[in-house]
Design a protein around this motif. Structure first.
Motif, short mmCIF file in Angstrom:
data_model
loop_
_atom_site.label_atom_id
_atom_site.label_comp_id
_atom_site.label_asym_id
_atom_site.label_seq_id
_atom_site.Cartn_x
_atom_site.Cartn_y
_atom_site.Cartn_z
N HIS A 26 37.64 43.40 37.19
CA HIS A 26 38.05 42.41 36.20
C HIS A 26 36.87 41.52 35.82
N HIS B 48 40.11 38.59 31.48
CA HIS B 48 39.70 39.29 32.70
C HIS B 48 39.07 38.34 33.72
N ARG C 165 41.98 36.63 35.32
CA ARG C 165 42.65 37.53 36.25
C ARG C 165 41.87 37.65 37.55
N GLU D 98 42.61 34.58 39.55
CA GLU D 98 43.95 34.62 40.14
C GLU D 98 43.98 35.50 41.39
#
Length: 315
Positions: free
Chosen positions: A46, A65, A68, A71
């Motif tokens: 990512h 990305h 992400r 996260e």
């Protein structure tokens, strides 16, 4: 592009990184995208796809990305946060950018909207995928800066432009105090200045005459800069078709013919400035006022312009 199940995903990862290293960004993006179909929770993939799309100047994809990757990561990774914040800034998502900078421990004043602070002076390489003219800037947030020089018209930029720049430096310059100052690559112009660039050719007998012109203030004049020594690749007067004779000064001697870049709101302001200056003392002359509006060169795939150049010669 999809990956047949029998292929080794690790070899595809190598291909993706190789494409990135060659500057084949679209190819790299497709390869990283295919990897994510098989490993959707891969933090590094990512991150890399977000990095690829940063250099494609595709801000929504880059932000997606990088966010992400953040996260999925249990720790605060500087690279992911910086790239996400750059993309959020490019998109004008100020609340997101502020939150990301705060997570990195960067002091941001409370509030909402664009950040307007003083993060010091730096150098930005304009259009790094092209000629790469360098200018001094005042950073108003971690990745936005106001241009302090008068860029050449061919750069497609102006004095006072607000530009978005990368977070990693690609070299250094010595400032007036002899200290190293970081050089950052421009990624986009976020706000165009009201000041046009006028190329002016003057002649004067003494350095004090030139200083008088550079220091003069007048409504509609933003900044005047002597390009004579900083632009040495070609004769600027010849390039603009201004009739003149070359006068080669002795080594160390004063050069009477000067090439100036003047940031101004109108041609009338420049004419008034020059008329006032030439009338104030003998020996002061000006030969022409030229202006060109040039579009900044568009990004084209190829090369690895985001890396530090081995031989970096600025204008």
């Amino acid at each position: 592009m999809t990956i047949p199940r029998h292929l080794d995903l690790d070899s595809v990862k190598v291909q993706a990184h190789d494409a990135f290293d060659r500057g084949a960004l679209n190819e790299a993006s497709l390869l990283f995208e295919s990897l994510l179909l098989h490993r959707p929770d891969s933090i590094s993939t990512h991150y890399m796809r977000g990095l690829v799309h940063k250099y494609l100047l595709d801000w929504p994809t880059s932000l997606h990305h990088n966010q992400r990757a953040i996260e999925l990561n249990n720790e605060v990774d500087e690279a992911e946060h910086w790239n996400a914040a750059i993309a959020a800034t490019a998109l004008g998502q100020w609340d997101v950018a502020r939150r990301l900078w705060t997570a990195l421990g960067i002091g941001i004043d409370a509030g909402s909207g664009p950040i307007e602070d003083d993060f010091g002076v730096a150098v930005v390489r304009l259009n790094p995928w092209h000629a790469g003219e360098t200018v001094w800037v005042r950073r108003i947030d971690p990745v936005r800066a106001r241009v302090l020089n008068v860029p050449t018209p061919e750069s497609g930029h102006r004095f006072g432009d607000i530009v978005l720049h990368d977070g990693a430096s690609t070299g250094t310059r010595l400032n007036a105090d002899g200290r190293d100052t970081p050089v950052f690559n421009e990624l986009a112009r976020m706000q165009q200045s009201e000041f046009q660039t006028f190329v002016v050719f003057v002649s004067c007998d003494e350095p004090a005459d030139l200083r008088s012109l550079l220091d003069a203030t007048l409504p509609g004049i933003g900044y005047a800069e002597d390009w004579t020594r900083s632009l040495v690749n070609y004769c600027l007067r010849c390039s603009y078709g201004v009739a003149h004779r070359h006068r080669e000064p002795e080594k160390g001697a004063w050069q009477p013919d000067r090439n100036l870049g003047i940031a101004a709101q109108s041609r009338l302001s420049v004419e008034t400035l020059l008329k006032n200056w030439s009338a104030a003392a003998p020996g002061r002359q000006w030969a022409g006022i030229e202006t060109r509006e040039v579009q900044a060169p568009e990004l084209q795939e190829g090369g690895v312009w985001w890396r530090e150049p081995e031989d970096d010669e600025s204008t």
